[in-house]
Design an enzyme around this catalytic site. Structure first.
Site, short mmCIF file in Angstrom:
data_model
loop_
_atom_site.label_atom_id
_atom_site.label_comp_id
_atom_site.label_asym_id
_atom_site.label_seq_id
_atom_site.Cartn_x
_atom_site.Cartn_y
_atom_site.Cartn_z
N ARG A 235 37.80 52.25 43.11
CA ARG A 235 37.81 51.39 41.93
C ARG A 235 36.76 50.30 42.12
O ARG A 235 36.80 49.57 43.12
CB ARG A 235 39.20 50.76 41.77
CG ARG A 235 39.40 50.04 40.48
CD ARG A 235 40.70 49.23 40.48
NE ARG A 235 40.50 47.90 41.02
CZ ARG A 235 41.36 46.89 40.86
NH1 ARG A 235 42.49 47.07 40.20
NH2 ARG A 235 41.12 45.70 41.37
N TYR B 230 38.68 37.72 38.16
CA TYR B 230 39.92 38.10 38.83
C TYR B 230 39.68 39.21 39.85
O TYR B 230 38.99 40.18 39.56
CB TYR B 230 40.99 38.53 37.84
CG TYR B 230 42.25 38.91 38.56
CD1 TYR B 230 43.01 37.92 39.19
CD2 TYR B 230 42.65 40.23 38.69
CE1 TYR B 230 44.13 38.24 39.92
CE2 TYR B 230 43.77 40.56 39.43
CZ TYR B 230 44.51 39.56 40.03
OH TYR B 230 45.63 39.89 40.75
N ASP C 88 39.25 48.69 36.38
CA ASP C 88 40.39 47.99 35.77
C ASP C 88 39.84 46.88 34.87
O ASP C 88 39.14 45.98 35.36
CB ASP C 88 41.26 47.40 36.89
CG ASP C 88 42.57 46.81 36.41
OD1 ASP C 88 42.76 46.70 35.18
OD2 ASP C 88 43.40 46.46 37.27
N HIS D 27 41.80 44.85 33.13
CA HIS D 27 42.80 43.78 33.08
C HIS D 27 43.09 43.31 31.66
O HIS D 27 43.26 42.11 31.41
CB HIS D 27 42.38 42.60 33.95
CG HIS D 27 42.60 42.83 35.41
ND1 HIS D 27 43.84 43.04 35.94
CD2 HIS D 27 41.72 42.96 36.43
CE1 HIS D 27 43.74 43.25 37.24
NE2 HIS D 27 42.46 43.23 37.56
N GLU E 134 41.39 51.57 33.43
CA GLU E 134 42.75 51.02 33.49
C GLU E 134 42.89 49.78 32.62
O GLU E 134 41.98 48.94 32.60
CB GLU E 134 43.05 50.70 34.95
CG GLU E 134 44.37 50.00 35.16
CD GLU E 134 44.53 49.52 36.59
OE1 GLU E 134 43.87 50.08 37.50
OE2 GLU E 134 45.30 48.58 36.80
N GLU F 211 51.17 49.00 34.74
CA GLU F 211 51.63 48.27 35.93
C GLU F 211 52.60 47.13 35.60
O GLU F 211 53.36 46.72 36.47
CB GLU F 211 50.45 47.75 36.75
CG GLU F 211 49.63 46.69 36.05
CD GLU F 211 48.42 46.23 36.86
OE1 GLU F 211 47.74 47.09 37.45
OE2 GLU F 211 48.17 45.03 36.91
N ARG G 3 50.98 54.11 35.02
CA ARG G 3 50.86 53.36 36.28
C ARG G 3 52.08 52.51 36.61
O ARG G 3 51.98 51.51 37.33
CB ARG G 3 49.60 52.48 36.22
CG ARG G 3 48.33 53.30 36.04
CD ARG G 3 47.10 52.51 36.40
NE ARG G 3 47.06 52.22 37.80
CZ ARG G 3 47.32 51.05 38.35
NH1 ARG G 3 47.62 50.02 37.62
NH2 ARG G 3 47.26 50.91 39.65
N GLU H 126 47.02 54.03 43.89
CA GLU H 126 46.19 52.87 44.24
C GLU H 126 46.53 52.42 45.66
O GLU H 126 47.69 52.38 46.04
CB GLU H 126 46.49 51.74 43.25
CG GLU H 126 45.69 50.48 43.49
CD GLU H 126 46.02 49.38 42.47
OE1 GLU H 126 47.08 49.45 41.83
OE2 GLU H 126 45.19 48.47 42.33
N TRP I 149 45.57 39.03 29.91
CA TRP I 149 45.11 39.53 31.22
C TRP I 149 46.11 40.45 31.83
O TRP I 149 47.21 40.55 31.38
CB TRP I 149 44.71 38.36 32.09
CG TRP I 149 45.65 37.96 33.13
CD1 TRP I 149 46.63 37.03 33.04
CD2 TRP I 149 45.69 38.48 34.45
NE1 TRP I 149 47.25 36.92 34.22
CE2 TRP I 149 46.70 37.80 35.10
CE3 TRP I 149 44.95 39.46 35.13
CZ2 TRP I 149 47.01 38.05 36.42
CZ3 TRP I 149 45.26 39.71 36.43
CH2 TRP I 149 46.28 39.01 37.08
C1 CS2 Z 1 45.82 44.84 39.51
C2 CS2 Z 1 46.77 43.94 40.25
O1 CS2 Z 1 46.04 46.38 41.25
C3 CS2 Z 1 45.81 46.24 40.06
O2 CS2 Z 1 45.56 47.17 39.33
O3 CS2 Z 1 45.91 44.85 38.14
O4 CS2 Z 1 46.01 43.31 41.21
C4 CS2 Z 1 47.52 42.89 39.47
O5 CS2 Z 1 46.65 41.98 38.93
C5 CS2 Z 1 48.54 42.22 40.32
O6 CS2 Z 1 49.37 43.18 40.89
C6 CS2 Z 1 49.36 41.21 39.55
O7 CS2 Z 1 50.54 40.91 40.18
MG MG Z 2 45.58 46.74 37.33
#
Ligand code: CS2
Ligand code: MG
Length: 405
Positions: A147, A159, A212, A214, A238, A264, A285, A341, A405
């Site tokens: 990724r 981020y 990702d 976000h 993602e 997630e 996910r 992941e 986000w």
């Molecule tokens: C992210 C995470 O791993 C990912 O795909 O989106 O780092 C996420 O931001 C954190 O788990 C938030 O708690």
């Molecule tokens: Mg993520």
């Protein structure tokens, strides 16, 4: 086999983890992960005050009945705090059942569908060149899926890209309040297509690439990004957009063949029901810790399977090694498993607290035949790493508007 005692631990070996230990009268115990990043104490208190008193004396073998009792039997359904608490109890009960049967949990689910679990690793960089250098290191280590995330030129922070900071505690300084990060969709587009063009030029087509977003884009912008990235053949894109309104993924889907992944932050199957049954996504996910444990993830995996959606469990560092172990049992079993992941097995401090039985080889994880989840928790070591308040960042547009986000 009755539940005799349930203990909750909150420790912080670099990240906060909420760990649950369910102890039975036959002295078999099980472990579960209840970590909810930035809201850890809410889950621990919810468990201690509301769930644990209802569970003492119950038969630890009644996994399904206990799940239904905690979910359906309660007037207030769903919710991140509630579902993380249910998840931890559920994982611990599967761990206990496995130990009682002297079998790894994957055997109780139906056995192995594959030799090992395929992973994707993270390459995060300050510049495109630096991100690609990290990608090369991961390829050299044997990873076959990576990724790519890169800082967006012109924004204060991106981020996942910590710059000179060691971790999120350092980023928050001595003032543990949510850090704020700028977002500009225009600046991001200027960088992201170039990142993947350069990655394909440098590494060719024999490596899987992922990204990702976000949830920072509006659906039509995600559709455009998906189209622009089509030549670079992503394994998946993602969290392109928020899907609280699940219909919004139709906009993305009708414009691009770039595979889509989401889930997630989801707590139940209801958060992704339309996305799955309308085949608006390709990978789901959800994490065992946040969507109700092994019992719930098994159900989501089966539902996804009949709609040609694969599983790709969340594997960020804020899910504890207990959750990672639970994912490995689900992944080795699920006929529709896609990819996991992976950000490493944790630092030297967490390794003192959690001892797993997994092995990493050539970008894949191999499971042992240890009974249950195959993970141990050292209560004494955990006491050396007390909880530290910590928040996830908040995202704002350059004009100050709070953003997704
Ligand atoms: C992210 C995470 O791993 C990912 O795909 O989106 O780092 C996420 O931001 C954190 O788990 C938030 O708690
Ligand atoms: Mg993520």
């Amino acid at each position: 086999m009755k539940i005799k005692e349930i203990k909750v631990f909150v420790c912080s070996p670099g990240r906060n983890f909420v760990t649950v230990k369910v102890i039975t009268d036959s002295d078999i115990y099980g472990l579960g992960d209840a970590t909810l990043n930035g809201r850890e104490i809410a889950v621990a208190t919810y468990l201690e005050e509301h769930l644990i008193p209802c569970l003492i004396g119950r038969n630890a073998h009644d996994i399904e009945d206990i799940w239904q009792y905690l979910y359906r039997g309660v007037y207030w359904r769903k919710g991140a705090v509630n579902m993380a608490a249910i998840a931890a109890i559920d994982m611990a009960l599967w761990d206990i059942k496995g130990k009682a049967a002297n079998m790894p949990v994957y055997q109780l689910l139906g056995g192995k569908s594959r030799r090992a679990v395929g992973l994707y690793a993270h390459a995060n960089g300050d510049t495109i060149e630096n991100t690609l250098d990290k990608t090369e290191e991961l390829i050299d280590q044997g990873f076959k899926a990576i990724r790519l995330q890169c800082a967006v030129p012109g924004l204060n922070v991106t981020y996942g890209v910590l710059g000179d900071k060691a971790d999120y505690f350092e980023l928050q300084g001595n003032r543990p309040l949510p850090p704020e990060e700028e977002w500009s969709t225009q600046k991001y587009f200027n960088m992201v297509v170039d990142l993947f063009a350069q990655a394909r030029a440098r590494f060719g087509n024999n490596i899987h690439l992922l990204h990702d977003v976000h949830s920072r884009l509006m659906p039509i912008e995600s559709a455009r990004l998906g189209k622009l990235l089509e030549p670079y053949n992503l394994l998946f894109l993602e969290d392109a957009s928020i899907a609280e309104n699940q219909d919004s993924y139709k906009v993305i889907r009708q414009h691009t063949t770039t595979p889509l992944a989401i889930g997630e932050t989801y707590n139940t199957i209801w958060d992704c029901k339309e996305l799955i049954q309308n085949q608006l996504i390709d990978y789901i996910r959800v994490a065992a810790t946040h969507a109700g444990g092994i019992t719930a993830l098994r159900r989501i995996a089966d539902f996804a399977s009949i709609h040609n959606v694969k599983t790709a469990p969340h594997g960020a560092p804020d899910l504890s090694p207990v959750c990672f172990a639970a994912h490995m049992h689900l992944n080795i079993w699920a006929p529709n498993f896609g990819i996991q992941e992976f950000v490493g097995f944790g630092n030297e401090h967490s390794a003192r607290i959690f001892q797993h039985t997994l092995t990493l080889e050539n970008g894949m994880v191999f499971l042992s035949d240890a009974p249950g989840l195959g993970i141990e928790f050292d209560e004494e070591a955990a006491k050396e790493y007390p909880y530290k308040r910590s928040y996830l960042p908040v995202s704002r547009l350059e004009d100050g508007t709070v953003w997704h986000w």
